[in-house]
Design a protein around this motif. Sequence first.
Motif, PDB file in Angstrom:
ATOM      1  N   ALA A   1       0.817  -1.211   0.000  1.00  0.00           N
ATOM      2  CA  ALA A   1       0.000   0.000   0.000  1.00  0.00           C
ATOM      3  C   ALA A   1       0.854   1.265   0.000  1.00  0.00           C
ATOM      4  O   ALA A   1       0.455   2.290  -0.545  1.00  0.00           O
ATOM      5  CB  ALA A   1      -0.926   0.001   1.224  1.00  0.00           C
ATOM      6  N   ARG A   2       2.025   1.200   0.589  1.00  0.00           N
ATOM      7  CA  ARG A   2       2.900   2.374   0.687  1.00  0.00           C
ATOM      8  C   ARG A   2       3.912   2.474  -0.450  1.00  0.00           C
ATOM      9  O   ARG A   2       4.580   3.490  -0.587  1.00  0.00           O
ATOM     10  CB  ARG A   2       3.663   2.352   2.005  1.00  0.00           C
ATOM     11  N   SER A   3       4.030   1.434  -1.244  1.00  0.00           N
ATOM     12  CA  SER A   3       5.113   1.394  -2.224  1.00  0.00           C
ATOM     13  C   SER A   3       4.959   2.391  -3.354  1.00  0.00           C
ATOM     14  O   SER A   3       5.934   2.793  -3.965  1.00  0.00           O
ATOM     15  CB  SER A   3       5.259  -0.016  -2.786  1.00  0.00           C
ATOM     16  N   GLY A   4       3.749   2.792  -3.639  1.00  0.00           N
ATOM     17  CA  GLY A   4       3.532   3.801  -4.669  1.00  0.00           C
ATOM     18  C   GLY A   4       3.919   3.310  -6.049  1.00  0.00           C
ATOM     19  O   GLY A   4       4.013   2.110  -6.308  1.00  0.00           O
ATOM     20  N   PRO A   5       4.179   4.264  -6.945  1.00  0.00           N
ATOM     21  CA  PRO A   5       4.421   3.905  -8.347  1.00  0.00           C
ATOM     22  C   PRO A   5       5.708   3.100  -8.571  1.00  0.00           C
ATOM     23  O   PRO A   5       5.848   2.421  -9.576  1.00  0.00           O
ATOM     24  CB  PRO A   5       4.475   5.242  -9.067  1.00  0.00           C
ATOM     25  N   SER A   6       6.662   3.187  -7.647  1.00  0.00           N
ATOM     26  CA  SER A   6       7.910   2.447  -7.842  1.00  0.00           C
ATOM     27  C   SER A   6       7.724   0.958  -7.629  1.00  0.00           C
ATOM     28  O   SER A   6       8.535   0.147  -8.072  1.00  0.00           O
ATOM     29  CB  SER A   6       9.001   2.985  -6.911  1.00  0.00           C
ATOM     30  N   GLY A   7       6.672   0.575  -6.929  1.00  0.00           N
ATOM     31  CA  GLY A   7       6.349  -0.830  -6.756  1.00  0.00           C
ATOM     32  C   GLY A   7       6.921  -1.446  -5.500  1.00  0.00           C
ATOM     33  O   GLY A   7       7.820  -0.895  -4.850  1.00  0.00           O
ATOM     34  N   LEU A   8       6.386  -2.596  -5.171  1.00  0.00           N
ATOM     35  CA  LEU A   8       6.770  -3.308  -3.956  1.00  0.00           C
ATOM     36  C   LEU A   8       8.240  -3.727  -3.976  1.00  0.00           C
ATOM     37  O   LEU A   8       8.928  -3.626  -2.965  1.00  0.00           O
ATOM     38  CB  LEU A   8       5.860  -4.521  -3.761  1.00  0.00           C
ATOM     39  N   SER A   9       8.732  -4.181  -5.098  1.00  0.00           N
ATOM     40  CA  SER A   9      10.129  -4.621  -5.162  1.00  0.00           C
ATOM     41  C   SER A   9      11.089  -3.493  -4.800  1.00  0.00           C
ATOM     42  O   SER A   9      12.030  -3.692  -4.028  1.00  0.00           O
ATOM     43  CB  SER A   9      10.456  -5.160  -6.553  1.00  0.00           C
ATOM     44  N   ALA A  10      10.866  -2.309  -5.339  1.00  0.00           N
ATOM     45  CA  ALA A  10      11.730  -1.167  -5.033  1.00  0.00           C
ATOM     46  C   ALA A  10      11.611  -0.774  -3.566  1.00  0.00           C
ATOM     47  O   ALA A  10      12.604  -0.430  -2.921  1.00  0.00           O
ATOM     48  CB  ALA A  10      11.380   0.022  -5.929  1.00  0.00           C
ATOM     49  N   TYR A  11      10.396  -0.851  -3.024  1.00  0.00           N
ATOM     50  CA  TYR A  11      10.167  -0.512  -1.618  1.00  0.00           C
ATOM     51  C   TYR A  11      10.921  -1.474  -0.706  1.00  0.00           C
ATOM     52  O   TYR A  11      11.616  -1.060   0.220  1.00  0.00           O
ATOM     53  CB  TYR A  11       8.664  -0.557  -1.338  1.00  0.00           C
ATOM     54  N   VAL A  12      10.808  -2.763  -0.997  1.00  0.00           N
ATOM     55  CA  VAL A  12      11.500  -3.770  -0.187  1.00  0.00           C
ATOM     56  C   VAL A  12      13.014  -3.637  -0.347  1.00  0.00           C
ATOM     57  O   VAL A  12      13.759  -3.729   0.627  1.00  0.00           O
ATOM     58  CB  VAL A  12      11.001  -5.187  -0.546  1.00  0.00           C
ATOM     59  N   ALA A  13      13.488  -3.411  -1.561  1.00  0.00           N
ATOM     60  CA  ALA A  13      14.927  -3.250  -1.793  1.00  0.00           C
ATOM     61  C   ALA A  13      15.474  -2.069  -1.000  1.00  0.00           C
ATOM     62  O   ALA A  13      16.557  -2.161  -0.402  1.00  0.00           O
ATOM     63  CB  ALA A  13      15.213  -3.073  -3.281  1.00  0.00           C
ATOM     64  N   ALA A  14      14.742  -0.954  -0.959  1.00  0.00           N
ATOM     65  CA  ALA A  14      15.182   0.216  -0.192  1.00  0.00           C
ATOM     66  C   ALA A  14      15.220  -0.101   1.300  1.00  0.00           C
ATOM     67  O   ALA A  14      16.147   0.311   2.009  1.00  0.00           O
ATOM     68  CB  ALA A  14      14.265   1.410  -0.469  1.00  0.00           C
ATOM     69  N   ALA A  15      14.223  -0.843   1.779  1.00  0.00           N
ATOM     70  CA  ALA A  15      14.195  -1.209   3.202  1.00  0.00           C
ATOM     71  C   ALA A  15      15.371  -2.118   3.555  1.00  0.00           C
ATOM     72  O   ALA A  15      16.009  -1.941   4.596  1.00  0.00           O
ATOM     73  CB  ALA A  15      12.870  -1.892   3.538  1.00  0.00           C
ATOM     74  N   VAL A  16      15.673  -3.069   2.699  1.00  0.00           N
ATOM     75  CA  VAL A  16      16.802  -3.967   2.950  1.00  0.00           C
ATOM     76  C   VAL A  16      18.108  -3.191   2.895  1.00  0.00           C
ATOM     77  O   VAL A  16      19.002  -3.394   3.735  1.00  0.00           O
ATOM     78  CB  VAL A  16      16.793  -5.148   1.953  1.00  0.00           C
ATOM     79  N   ALA A  17      18.238  -2.262   1.947  1.00  0.00           N
ATOM     80  CA  ALA A  17      19.451  -1.437   1.860  1.00  0.00           C
ATOM     81  C   ALA A  17      19.649  -0.626   3.134  1.00  0.00           C
ATOM     82  O   ALA A  17      20.769  -0.520   3.648  1.00  0.00           O
ATOM     83  CB  ALA A  17      19.375  -0.518   0.634  1.00  0.00           C
ATOM     84  N   ARG A  18      18.567  -0.052   3.678  1.00  0.00           N
ATOM     85  CA  ARG A  18      18.672   0.704   4.934  1.00  0.00           C
ATOM     86  C   ARG A  18      19.106  -0.206   6.079  1.00  0.00           C
ATOM     87  O   ARG A  18      19.912   0.180   6.920  1.00  0.00           O
ATOM     88  CB  ARG A  18      17.338   1.383   5.271  1.00  0.00           C
ATOM     89  N   GLN A  19      18.574  -1.431   6.120  1.00  0.00           N
ATOM     90  CA  GLN A  19      18.963  -2.359   7.179  1.00  0.00           C
ATOM     91  C   GLN A  19      20.439  -2.733   7.068  1.00  0.00           C
ATOM     92  O   GLN A  19      21.139  -2.822   8.087  1.00  0.00           O
ATOM     93  CB  GLN A  19      18.092  -3.614   7.139  1.00  0.00           C
TER      94      GLN A  19
END
Length: 87
Positions: A22-40
């Motif tokens: 729901a929060r991933s927006g136009p970039s999509g879930l994959s980009a959202y998850v990739a950004a979260a993993v990169a931050r971790q």
Amino acid sequence: MSEPTGKYSITMPRDIAEAAKARSGPSGLSAYVAAAVARQIERDNLNELIKVGEAEHGPITEGEIQALRDQLHEAREQQARSGANAA
């Protein structure tokens, strides 16, 4: 040039996946998850550096942490004042 990508299958709780989707927006879930993993990974790397530093120099005190927070707060205020004066 972007890094090559790979396709992976992951498992996570449904409520977390739906909230991320729901929060991933136009970039999509994959980009959202990739950004979260990169931050971790960044956090993990910083924690490793802290452990090495503390092993070498001793633990960081609350006073040292507060002094650095105060410096950061002052720097942000100065930056905001500089930006307001430039406008």
